[in-house]
Design a protein around this motif. Structure first.
Motif, mmCIF file in Angstrom:
data_model
loop_
_atom_site.group_PDB
_atom_site.id
_atom_site.type_symbol
_atom_site.label_atom_id
_atom_site.label_comp_id
_atom_site.label_asym_id
_atom_site.label_seq_id
_atom_site.Cartn_x
_atom_site.Cartn_y
_atom_site.Cartn_z
ATOM 1 N N GLY A 279 30.753 21.599 39.675
ATOM 2 C CA GLY A 279 29.443 21.877 39.213
ATOM 3 C C GLY A 279 29.062 23.017 40.117
ATOM 4 N N SER A 280 29.287 22.788 41.417
ATOM 5 C CA SER A 280 28.544 24.030 42.362
ATOM 6 C C SER A 280 29.149 25.392 42.118
ATOM 7 C CB SER A 280 28.802 23.393 43.885
ATOM 8 O OG SER A 280 30.463 23.234 44.214
ATOM 9 N N ALA A 281 30.499 25.392 41.712
ATOM 10 C CA ALA A 281 31.307 26.703 41.729
ATOM 11 C C ALA A 281 30.598 27.182 40.271
ATOM 12 C CB ALA A 281 32.667 26.356 41.778
ATOM 13 N N GLN A 282 30.608 26.473 39.379
ATOM 14 C CA GLN A 282 30.186 26.715 37.881
ATOM 15 C C GLN A 282 28.787 27.361 37.965
ATOM 16 O OE1 GLN A 282 32.275 23.019 36.035
ATOM 17 N NE2 GLN A 282 31.243 24.121 34.585
ATOM 18 N N LEU A 283 27.912 26.954 38.752
ATOM 19 C CA LEU A 283 26.444 27.344 38.952
ATOM 20 C C LEU A 283 26.423 28.425 39.729
ATOM 21 C CD1 LEU A 283 24.700 24.064 39.248
ATOM 22 C CD2 LEU A 283 24.626 25.489 37.404
ATOM 23 N N ALA A 284 27.443 28.732 40.595
ATOM 24 C CA ALA A 284 27.293 30.066 41.632
ATOM 25 C C ALA A 284 27.908 31.137 40.825
ATOM 26 C CB ALA A 284 28.097 29.680 42.700
ATOM 27 N N SER A 285 28.788 30.889 39.858
ATOM 28 C CA SER A 285 29.539 31.918 39.202
ATOM 29 C C SER A 285 28.695 32.276 37.975
ATOM 30 C CB SER A 285 31.041 31.525 38.854
ATOM 31 O OG SER A 285 30.942 30.496 37.869
ATOM 32 N N MET B 263 35.435 26.273 30.415
ATOM 33 C CA MET B 263 35.125 26.283 31.773
ATOM 34 C C MET B 263 34.759 25.088 32.437
ATOM 35 S SD MET B 263 31.921 28.351 33.491
ATOM 36 C CE MET B 263 32.158 28.859 35.271
ATOM 37 N N THR B 264 34.286 24.015 31.695
ATOM 38 C CA THR B 264 33.957 22.622 32.168
ATOM 39 C C THR B 264 35.297 21.886 32.188
ATOM 40 O OG1 THR B 264 32.563 20.835 32.079
ATOM 41 C CG2 THR B 264 33.433 21.506 30.096
ATOM 42 N N LEU B 265 36.298 22.183 31.298
ATOM 43 C CA LEU B 265 37.303 21.399 31.525
ATOM 44 C C LEU B 265 38.490 21.740 32.493
ATOM 45 C CD1 LEU B 265 38.192 20.902 27.550
ATOM 46 C CD2 LEU B 265 37.274 18.988 29.219
ATOM 47 N N LEU B 266 38.250 23.193 32.510
ATOM 48 C CA LEU B 266 39.386 23.939 33.583
ATOM 49 C C LEU B 266 38.935 23.911 35.002
ATOM 50 C CD1 LEU B 266 40.592 26.990 31.494
ATOM 51 C CD2 LEU B 266 41.785 24.888 31.969
ATOM 52 N N VAL B 267 37.589 24.171 35.003
ATOM 53 C CA VAL B 267 36.960 24.189 36.441
ATOM 54 C C VAL B 267 36.697 23.024 37.096
ATOM 55 C CG1 VAL B 267 35.165 25.593 37.941
ATOM 56 C CG2 VAL B 267 36.306 26.548 35.824
ATOM 57 N N PHE B 268 35.884 22.095 36.461
ATOM 58 C CA PHE B 268 35.511 20.794 36.824
ATOM 59 C C PHE B 268 34.855 20.797 38.250
ATOM 60 C CE2 PHE B 268 36.763 16.492 38.551
ATOM 61 C CZ PHE B 268 35.726 15.916 37.922
ATOM 62 N N SER C 143 35.480 11.473 33.779
ATOM 63 C CA SER C 143 34.879 11.016 32.233
ATOM 64 C C SER C 143 33.338 11.380 32.168
ATOM 65 C CB SER C 143 35.284 9.650 31.658
ATOM 66 O OG SER C 143 36.634 9.770 31.798
ATOM 67 N N ALA C 144 32.800 10.772 33.289
ATOM 68 C CA ALA C 144 31.352 10.778 33.205
ATOM 69 C C ALA C 144 30.705 12.218 33.290
ATOM 70 C CB ALA C 144 30.677 10.192 34.313
ATOM 71 N N TRP C 145 31.313 12.943 34.205
ATOM 72 C CA TRP C 145 30.978 14.599 34.278
ATOM 73 C C TRP C 145 31.368 15.183 32.902
ATOM 74 C CZ3 TRP C 145 28.968 17.897 37.306
ATOM 75 C CH2 TRP C 145 29.025 19.428 37.014
ATOM 76 N N GLN C 146 32.507 14.984 32.497
ATOM 77 C CA GLN C 146 32.738 15.960 30.991
ATOM 78 C C GLN C 146 31.893 15.420 29.969
ATOM 79 O OE1 GLN C 146 34.478 18.258 31.224
ATOM 80 N NE2 GLN C 146 35.731 17.861 33.105
ATOM 81 N N ILE C 147 31.564 14.307 29.876
ATOM 82 C CA ILE C 147 30.888 13.684 28.676
ATOM 83 C C ILE C 147 29.299 14.095 28.946
ATOM 84 C CG2 ILE C 147 29.358 11.873 27.673
ATOM 85 C CD1 ILE C 147 32.079 10.050 28.567
ATOM 86 N N ALA D 80 49.157 16.859 42.624
ATOM 87 C CA ALA D 80 48.476 17.975 41.766
ATOM 88 C C ALA D 80 47.437 17.729 40.989
ATOM 89 C CB ALA D 80 49.455 18.825 41.222
ATOM 90 N N TYR D 81 47.747 16.610 40.155
ATOM 91 C CA TYR D 81 46.506 15.995 39.335
ATOM 92 C C TYR D 81 45.669 15.248 39.984
ATOM 93 C CZ TYR D 81 48.181 11.277 38.306
ATOM 94 O OH TYR D 81 48.262 9.813 38.481
ATOM 95 N N LEU D 82 46.025 14.523 41.120
ATOM 96 C CA LEU D 82 45.019 13.877 41.841
ATOM 97 C C LEU D 82 44.012 14.818 42.496
ATOM 98 C CD1 LEU D 82 47.290 11.302 44.019
ATOM 99 C CD2 LEU D 82 45.597 10.879 41.754
ATOM 100 N N GLY D 83 44.695 16.039 42.898
ATOM 101 C CA GLY D 83 43.502 17.023 43.553
ATOM 102 C C GLY D 83 42.641 17.345 42.609
ATOM 103 N N TYR D 84 43.193 17.684 41.037
ATOM 104 C CA TYR D 84 42.422 18.124 40.158
ATOM 105 C C TYR D 84 41.277 17.115 39.830
ATOM 106 C CZ TYR D 84 40.628 18.692 35.310
ATOM 107 O OH TYR D 84 39.750 18.928 34.108
#
Length: 277
Positions: free
Chosen positions: A55-61, A48-53, A157-161, A105-109
């Motif tokens: 935080g607000s959407a993850q916490l809401a879901s 989830m953390t790698l695909l969604v990236f 990187s900081a977020w994923q770590i 596309a990858y810049l958007g991600y």
């Protein structure tokens, strides 16, 4: 300020974004713990953390996942929460419209709230100059892209770590702690960056001591007393520091004036002696 090369642009982006990395990593840690406390397995949380990236959407879901809500409700909730990224894309699009779709596309991600904000502070307009000579430093499309990468790559990187640490930490925390543990971490993540000066640090230390001493007070009054005493301490220390700063400034001014007067006095004495002769 123009950039001399793509490497220079990347370094400038990295330098601007570095102060925010601690907060981003800490927020990722909180989300990582929350995913585990919501019932996700370690592989599910990592995916989830790698695909969604986001935080607000993850916490809401997460609460919806915990109660086994329909998948379309979960996706709709995440979509609504992340609608701000449509605005971010619209902001960045004029700057990078010449790039291939896969690059955009990858810049958007990789792009996030803080990264886009820093980029727009540096490039409020989308116009791009063409490089007219090797000696002249101008803002090219390549330099803009390198600057954005200097912001988004460390941010990601900081977020994923932080998130991975939170996932592993959350898997070791007793389930009885629940999401309240993640909430405590969230408060710490908000508070720590605010303790940036001596006055705030003094207030936090005093409030912490008072809270520990008064932990057994009825109706949790100890917390209220600790907050009030901490605030008063911070204000008093800040006032004292400002007074000391003013005194030091006056002392420095007097020293400078005396330093300027002494050569003049010496020169006048020499001139007087010469006149007497």
């Amino acid at each position: 300020m123009s950039f001399q090369s793509k490497q220079h642009a990347f370094r400038e982006g990295l330098k601007i974004g570095v102060p925010s990395l601690f907060g981003i990593g800490a927020w990722g840690l909180v989300v990582g713990v929350a995913m585990i406390k919501a019932g996700l397995t370690v592989p599910q949380a990592i995916g989830m953390t790698l695909l969604v990236f986001a935080g607000s959407a993850q916490l809401a879901s997460l609460p919806l996942i915990a109660v086994h809500a329909p998948i379309w409700v979960i996706f709709a909730t995440a979509l609504v929460v992340n609608l701000r990224f449509v605005i971010f894309s619209a902001i960045l699009a004029p700057h990078f419209s010449r790039l291939p779709l896969r690059v955009r596309a990858y810049l958007g991600y990789f792009s996030g709230d803080v990264s886009v904000a820093f980029f727009m502070l540096r490039f409020p307009h989308s116009d791009v100059q063409e490089e007219v000579s090797s000696e002249q430093s101008v803002v090219t499309l390549e330099n803009k892209l390198a600057y954005l990468k200097g912001l988004i790559m460390p941010n990601w990187s900081a977020w994923q770590i932080g998130s991975l640490i939170g996932i592993l930490l959350g898997s070791q925390v007793p389930m009885s702690w629940g999401l309240g543990f993640a909430g405590t971490l969230a408060i710490l993540c908000i508070m720590l960056p605010l303790v940036m000066n001596k006055a705030a640090l003094a207030g936090v230390v005093v409030a912490s001591v008072v809270a520990l001493v008064s932990v057994n007070f009825p109706y949790k009054l100890g917390l209220l007393i600790a907050v009030i005493v901490g605030m008063i301490t911070a204000m008093v220390v800040e006032e004292w520091l400002e007074t000391m700063h003013k005194i030091d400034a006056k002392t420095d001014t007097k020293t400078e004036i005396q330093t300027e007067i002494q050569p003049k006095t010496a020169a006048q004495s020499v001139a007087t002696n010469e006149e007497k002769r």
